[in-house]
Design a protein around this motif. Sequence first.
Motif, PDB file in Angstrom:
ATOM      1  N   VAL A 160      46.521  35.626  47.113  1.00 54.11           N
ATOM      2  CA  VAL A 160      46.020  35.883  48.509  1.00 54.11           C
ATOM      3  C   VAL A 160      44.959  35.154  48.571  1.00 54.11           C
ATOM      4  CG1 VAL A 160      44.454  38.019  47.511  1.00 54.11           C
ATOM      5  CG2 VAL A 160      44.714  37.387  49.261  1.00 54.11           C
ATOM      6  N   GLN A 161      44.984  34.930  49.968  1.00 51.14           N
ATOM      7  CA  GLN A 161      42.776  34.226  49.708  1.00 51.14           C
ATOM      8  C   GLN A 161      41.725  34.613  49.861  1.00 51.14           C
ATOM      9  OE1 GLN A 161      43.645  32.527  53.618  1.00 51.14           O
ATOM     10  NE2 GLN A 161      44.762  30.845  53.604  1.00 51.14           N
ATOM     11  N   ALA A 162      40.795  34.338  49.565  1.00 50.83           N
ATOM     12  CA  ALA A 162      39.613  34.717  49.504  1.00 50.83           C
ATOM     13  C   ALA A 162      39.361  35.617  51.069  1.00 50.83           C
ATOM     14  CB  ALA A 162      38.576  33.193  49.118  1.00 50.83           C
ATOM     15  N   GLY A 197      40.910  38.380  51.339  1.00 47.08           N
ATOM     16  CA  GLY A 197      41.933  38.704  51.334  1.00 47.08           C
ATOM     17  C   GLY A 197      41.054  40.317  50.790  1.00 47.08           C
ATOM     18  N   LYS A 227      37.196  37.415  46.090  1.00 47.43           N
ATOM     19  CA  LYS A 227      36.923  36.316  45.538  1.00 47.43           C
ATOM     20  C   LYS A 227      37.786  35.832  44.346  1.00 47.43           C
ATOM     21  CE  LYS A 227      32.458  38.357  46.222  1.00 47.43           C
ATOM     22  NZ  LYS A 227      30.778  38.083  45.696  1.00 47.43           N
ATOM     23  N   PRO A 228      37.492  34.148  44.381  1.00 45.48           N
ATOM     24  CA  PRO A 228      38.534  33.512  43.165  1.00 45.48           C
ATOM     25  C   PRO A 228      38.173  33.764  41.782  1.00 45.48           C
ATOM     26  CG  PRO A 228      37.873  31.937  44.989  1.00 45.48           C
ATOM     27  CD  PRO A 228      37.179  33.533  45.221  1.00 45.48           C
ATOM     28  N   THR A 282      40.260  36.658  39.586  1.00 47.85           N
ATOM     29  CA  THR A 282      41.509  36.150  39.752  1.00 47.85           C
ATOM     30  C   THR A 282      41.599  37.038  37.896  1.00 47.85           C
ATOM     31  OG1 THR A 282      41.829  34.304  41.234  1.00 47.85           O
ATOM     32  CG2 THR A 282      43.137  34.426  38.493  1.00 47.85           C
ATOM     33  N   VAL A 293      43.699  34.806  43.500  1.00 50.24           N
ATOM     34  CA  VAL A 293      42.694  34.842  44.414  1.00 50.24           C
ATOM     35  C   VAL A 293      42.402  32.902  44.322  1.00 50.24           C
ATOM     36  CG1 VAL A 293      40.771  35.298  46.083  1.00 50.24           C
ATOM     37  CG2 VAL A 293      41.887  37.038  43.923  1.00 50.24           C
ATOM     38  N   SER A 294      43.053  32.962  46.093  1.00 47.98           N
ATOM     39  CA  SER A 294      42.940  31.212  46.255  1.00 47.98           C
ATOM     40  C   SER A 294      41.547  31.426  46.984  1.00 47.98           C
ATOM     41  CB  SER A 294      44.048  30.826  46.800  1.00 47.98           C
ATOM     42  OG  SER A 294      44.411  31.209  48.184  1.00 47.98           O
ATOM     43  N   SER A 295      40.953  30.129  46.982  1.00 46.82           N
ATOM     44  CA  SER A 295      39.389  29.743  47.166  1.00 46.82           C
ATOM     45  C   SER A 295      40.057  28.536  48.701  1.00 46.82           C
ATOM     46  CB  SER A 295      38.397  29.239  46.558  1.00 46.82           C
ATOM     47  OG  SER A 295      39.570  27.793  46.524  1.00 46.82           O
TER      48      SER A 295
END
Length: 128
Positions: free
Chosen positions: A12-14, A16, A87-88, A91, A126-128
């Motif tokens: 998921v993106q940051a 999300g 947040k990243p 993860t 979680v991707s930034s």
Amino acid sequence: QVQLVESGGGLVQAGGSLRLSCAASGRTFSEYAMVWFRQAPGKEREFVAAISWAGGYKYYEDSVKGRFTISRDNAKNTVYLDMNSLKPEDTAGYYCAADRFARRDGIQLTLRQTYDYWGQGTQVTVSS
């Protein structure tokens, strides 16, 4: 034999959201506290959130307060972790666990040694 199966992880993106689920079997689910821990590569497994057997008490690690919510549905033998504003640094592999003894609450629910039964984990990235 207590079995715990996690699901709901993913990429998921940051900013999300994700909902993790942990389905339990093997004993009377409603009488035992449940917890979520997480473990990032190269780090210790750390406490995230716990819920008492009746759901009346909830505990959170400081960095997730206001973003994560733990809940349980005793009719479905399932505990959930709703994660928002990810947040990243969130993860990690996320693991649910069940208390060794019935009907406990209090700060001990935040301690790893309280729990005897663990699931296999579900990965959250979680991707930034």
